[in-house]
Design an enzyme around this catalytic site. Structure first.
Site, mmCIF file in Angstrom:
data_model
loop_
_atom_site.group_PDB
_atom_site.id
_atom_site.type_symbol
_atom_site.label_atom_id
_atom_site.label_comp_id
_atom_site.label_asym_id
_atom_site.label_seq_id
_atom_site.Cartn_x
_atom_site.Cartn_y
_atom_site.Cartn_z
ATOM 1 N N LYS A 209 1.176 -115.874 -60.587
ATOM 2 C CA LYS A 209 1.968 -116.552 -59.549
ATOM 3 C C LYS A 209 2.674 -115.526 -58.676
ATOM 4 C CE LYS A 209 6.286 -117.991 -60.599
ATOM 5 N NZ LYS A 209 7.300 -117.479 -59.678
ATOM 6 N N ASN A 210 3.305 -114.548 -59.322
ATOM 7 C CA ASN A 210 4.141 -113.613 -58.558
ATOM 8 C C ASN A 210 3.318 -112.582 -57.797
ATOM 9 O OD1 ASN A 210 6.351 -115.010 -59.303
ATOM 10 N ND2 ASN A 210 7.007 -113.597 -60.910
ATOM 11 N N ARG B 183 11.642 -119.780 -53.299
ATOM 12 C CA ARG B 183 12.277 -118.540 -52.842
ATOM 13 C C ARG B 183 11.254 -117.522 -52.343
ATOM 14 N NH1 ARG B 183 16.980 -116.565 -53.625
ATOM 15 N NH2 ARG B 183 15.895 -114.586 -53.512
ATOM 16 N N ASP C 44 19.851 -119.292 -57.109
ATOM 17 C CA ASP C 44 19.211 -120.363 -57.882
ATOM 18 C C ASP C 44 19.710 -120.313 -59.314
ATOM 19 O OD1 ASP C 44 17.896 -118.222 -58.972
ATOM 20 O OD2 ASP C 44 15.945 -118.690 -58.120
ATOM 21 N N ASP D 190 11.151 -111.906 -67.249
ATOM 22 C CA ASP D 190 10.445 -113.192 -67.267
ATOM 23 C C ASP D 190 9.919 -113.546 -68.655
ATOM 24 O OD1 ASP D 190 10.966 -113.472 -64.599
ATOM 25 O OD2 ASP D 190 8.976 -112.880 -63.914
HETATM 26 N N1 EPU Z 1 18.506 -107.929 -55.626
HETATM 27 C C1 EPU Z 1 19.565 -107.661 -54.794
HETATM 28 N N2 EPU Z 1 19.301 -107.374 -53.489
HETATM 29 C C2 EPU Z 1 18.045 -107.346 -52.976
HETATM 30 C C3 EPU Z 1 16.960 -107.638 -53.827
HETATM 31 C C4 EPU Z 1 17.219 -107.924 -55.154
HETATM 32 O O1 EPU Z 1 20.709 -107.675 -55.209
HETATM 33 O O2 EPU Z 1 17.882 -107.061 -51.765
HETATM 34 C C5 EPU Z 1 18.780 -108.239 -57.048
HETATM 35 C C6 EPU Z 1 18.437 -109.692 -57.373
HETATM 36 O O3 EPU Z 1 19.517 -110.553 -57.041
HETATM 37 C C7 EPU Z 1 18.166 -109.617 -58.856
HETATM 38 C C8 EPU Z 1 17.544 -108.229 -59.033
HETATM 39 O O4 EPU Z 1 17.906 -107.498 -57.878
HETATM 40 O O5 EPU Z 1 19.367 -109.682 -59.562
HETATM 41 C C9 EPU Z 1 16.045 -108.233 -59.193
HETATM 42 O O6 EPU Z 1 15.445 -108.798 -58.047
HETATM 43 P P1 EPU Z 1 13.942 -108.482 -57.568
HETATM 44 O O7 EPU Z 1 13.971 -108.340 -56.086
HETATM 45 O O8 EPU Z 1 13.372 -107.370 -58.379
HETATM 46 O O9 EPU Z 1 13.196 -109.817 -57.984
HETATM 47 P P2 EPU Z 1 12.549 -110.925 -57.045
HETATM 48 O O10 EPU Z 1 11.589 -110.303 -56.111
HETATM 49 O O11 EPU Z 1 13.604 -111.821 -56.511
HETATM 50 C C10 EPU Z 1 10.514 -111.252 -58.662
HETATM 51 C C11 EPU Z 1 9.856 -112.413 -59.338
HETATM 52 C C12 EPU Z 1 10.736 -112.913 -60.468
HETATM 53 C C13 EPU Z 1 10.943 -111.762 -61.441
HETATM 54 C C14 EPU Z 1 11.549 -110.565 -60.720
HETATM 55 C C15 EPU Z 1 11.723 -109.337 -61.594
HETATM 56 C C16 EPU Z 1 8.612 -113.452 -57.575
HETATM 57 C C17 EPU Z 1 8.405 -114.632 -56.693
HETATM 58 N N3 EPU Z 1 9.648 -113.494 -58.383
HETATM 59 O O12 EPU Z 1 11.735 -111.744 -58.133
HETATM 60 O O13 EPU Z 1 10.015 -113.952 -61.118
HETATM 61 O O14 EPU Z 1 11.815 -112.174 -62.471
HETATM 62 O O15 EPU Z 1 10.714 -110.203 -59.613
HETATM 63 O O16 EPU Z 1 10.527 -108.991 -62.181
HETATM 64 O O17 EPU Z 1 7.827 -112.520 -57.565
HETATM 65 C C18 EPU Z 1 9.752 -115.925 -62.351
HETATM 66 O O18 EPU Z 1 8.539 -115.821 -62.142
HETATM 67 O O19 EPU Z 1 10.227 -116.733 -63.178
HETATM 68 C C19 EPU Z 1 10.662 -115.059 -61.614
HETATM 69 C C20 EPU Z 1 11.959 -115.311 -61.510
#
Ligand code: EPU
Length: 421
Positions: free
Chosen positions: A22-23, A94, A118, A306
């Protein structure tokens, strides 16, 4: 409306086959916008988020055909794209933010509704914004929309404060057609980032350092559409691995790459499981009560956040106590209140959870609060005595295509219950 009813106690035995992550696929769909023409993605999971991303791309002017039986999505991208992603779609998913980089690259502007926080945390975008500003974009937030403008993005050196998956992807997608060289330092290294980088290289992008924490991109003028196979879902793979361990069963996960799950599989081995690794599959089996294992979530190659709820479920019935530390999402322990309804003993303090393993759990109604929390509750329900009813399963369906049917094939007693209200 649907809930799942599980009668715990079955030992799961058999094979499951993974599809794409998915991601990864959601970002691959966004990256398709970078090249006019037809991009085809295969190994696409049959989940709601793929449809939502399809609707978003359609709104932006693309034509999207999702062939479910074939597990393929064809995306026809026009020369002219719209650049606005509305709140009605972004609030449902998101990952809509992934179109930010491609729209800025293609249209010179992007208006994306802010996704907000969220159930797992506040989920900021500051690193996406700071990086794009460094590349010459002007970014502001107006009326709930993130508005970015850059007639020509310029390559730059960007140091991320933290290896954010989303920020790395946004900047990579913006950089591939920017003028000159972009260096993204402290970049995320997840297999899904490698997948999107590899697809963009196939499209004609020049990216080096793929899979490392320093990505160097030499901007090119145009990209070509491609056919690309989505990398398989390591989190679904890990969930099945825990399902084998928690039910003291034996599951072979096909189309899985154990090297994407090294720490998680090692933790299962420490818990007492047998792990056999083959070229594109692995088998996990367990014949005793598991031992508790400590977990610390970290960006890849660290232990994945995850899989944290699934391992809390495992620790909840294991021998001894464990300390689980969550470093990515501040609200990801919320689900332990639901797990407690099944008799789990989990005490949280900030980003630590102390799990005292119990000899057994007892079935009860519970509510899934997000995809992975839902998966953790399903695993707990598989071993709980009596009936566990899981509500709000639409969260689980977002990340696990056909999970109920796979569980039934493996021998679980589980049913989808449809409600009219
Ligand atoms: N963060 C910031 N500022 C930013 C970007 C991120 O503070 O500009 C913080 C976030 O708030 C969070 C942390 O950094 O606390 C990690 O965020 P990251 O950007 O790495 O994650 P994401 O891109 O929002 C993706 C996956 C998540 C997965 C995370 C970490 C997708 C759609 N989502 O999220 O997947 O947990 O990477 O591996 O790719 C899931 O599939 O259940 C899921 C939540």
């Amino acid at each position: 409306m649907e809930s799942w009813e599980i009668v715990g106690g079955a030992r799961l035995v058999g094979e499951v086959r993974l599809t794409g992550a998915k991601n990864s696929v959601l970002k691959l769909m966004a990256a398709a916008l970078l090249a006019p023409g037809r991009t085809v993605l295969t190994e696409v999971p049959d989940i709601l988020d793929v449809d939502i991303m399809g609707q978003l791309l359609t709104r932006l002017g693309a034509q999207v055909v999702h062939d479910r039986p074939a597990g393929a999505v064809a995306i026809d991208v026009p020369d002219q794209l719209d650049h606005r992603a509305d709140y009605d779609l972004v609030r449902r998913m998101r990952a809509s933010i992934s179109v930010l980089g491609p729209l800025l690259a293609r249209c010179g502007e992007a208006d994306i509704a802010l996704p907000g926080g969220d159930n797992i945390g506040s989920r900021g975008l500051d690193m996406h914004i700071a990086g794009l500003e460094r590349m010459g974009a002007q970014v502001s937030v107006q009326h709930g929309y993130l508005q970015a403008v850059a007639r020509q993005l310029r390559g730059s050196t960007i140091w991320l404060d933290f290896p954010s998956v989303g920020a790395t992807e946004s900047l990579l997608m913006a950089a591939v057609t920017a003028e000159g060289r972009t260096v993204i330092d402290n970049a995320a290294r997840e297999p899904e980032i490698v997948d999107i980088a590899n697809m963009m290289v196939q499209m004609g992008a020049q990216i080096s350092g793929i899979g490392t924490s320093t990505l160097t991109v030499e901007g090119v003028d145009v990209l070509q559409p491609v056919h690309h196979v989505t990398v398989s879902d390591r989190i679904v793979a890990g969930t099945w691995a825990v399902a084998a361990a928690i039910t003291q069963g034996e599951i072979t996960v096909i189309n899985a790459f154990a090297e994407h799950l090294e720490i998680a599989l090692d933790k299962l081995a420490t818990a007492g499981a047998h792990v056999d690794v083959h070229a594109d599959s692995f088998t996990v089996s367990m014949d005793t009560r598991p031992k508790s294992v400590d977990i610390v979530t970290l960006p890849y190659p660290g232990f994945p956040t995850d899989l944290q709820p699934q391992f809390i479920a495992l620790n909840a019935i294991s021998l001894g106590a464990s300390l689980v530390t969550e470093n990515l999402f501040e609200a990801r322990f919320r689900f332990v209140h639901e797990l407690a309804r099944l008799g789990a003993d989990v005490q949280t303090e900030g980003h630590h959870a102390l799990v005292r393993g119990q000899p057994g759990l007892s079935g009860a109604p519970v509510e899934a609060t997000d995809i992975r929390a839902g998966a953790g509750l399903v695993l707990a329900g598989l071993v709980a005595d009596g009936v566990t009813t899981i509500h709000e399963v639409h969260h689980i369906d977002r990340g696990y295509a056909g999970m109920v049917e796979d569980l039934q094939r493996l021998g679980a007693t589980i049913e989808r219950i449809r409600h009219s209200d």
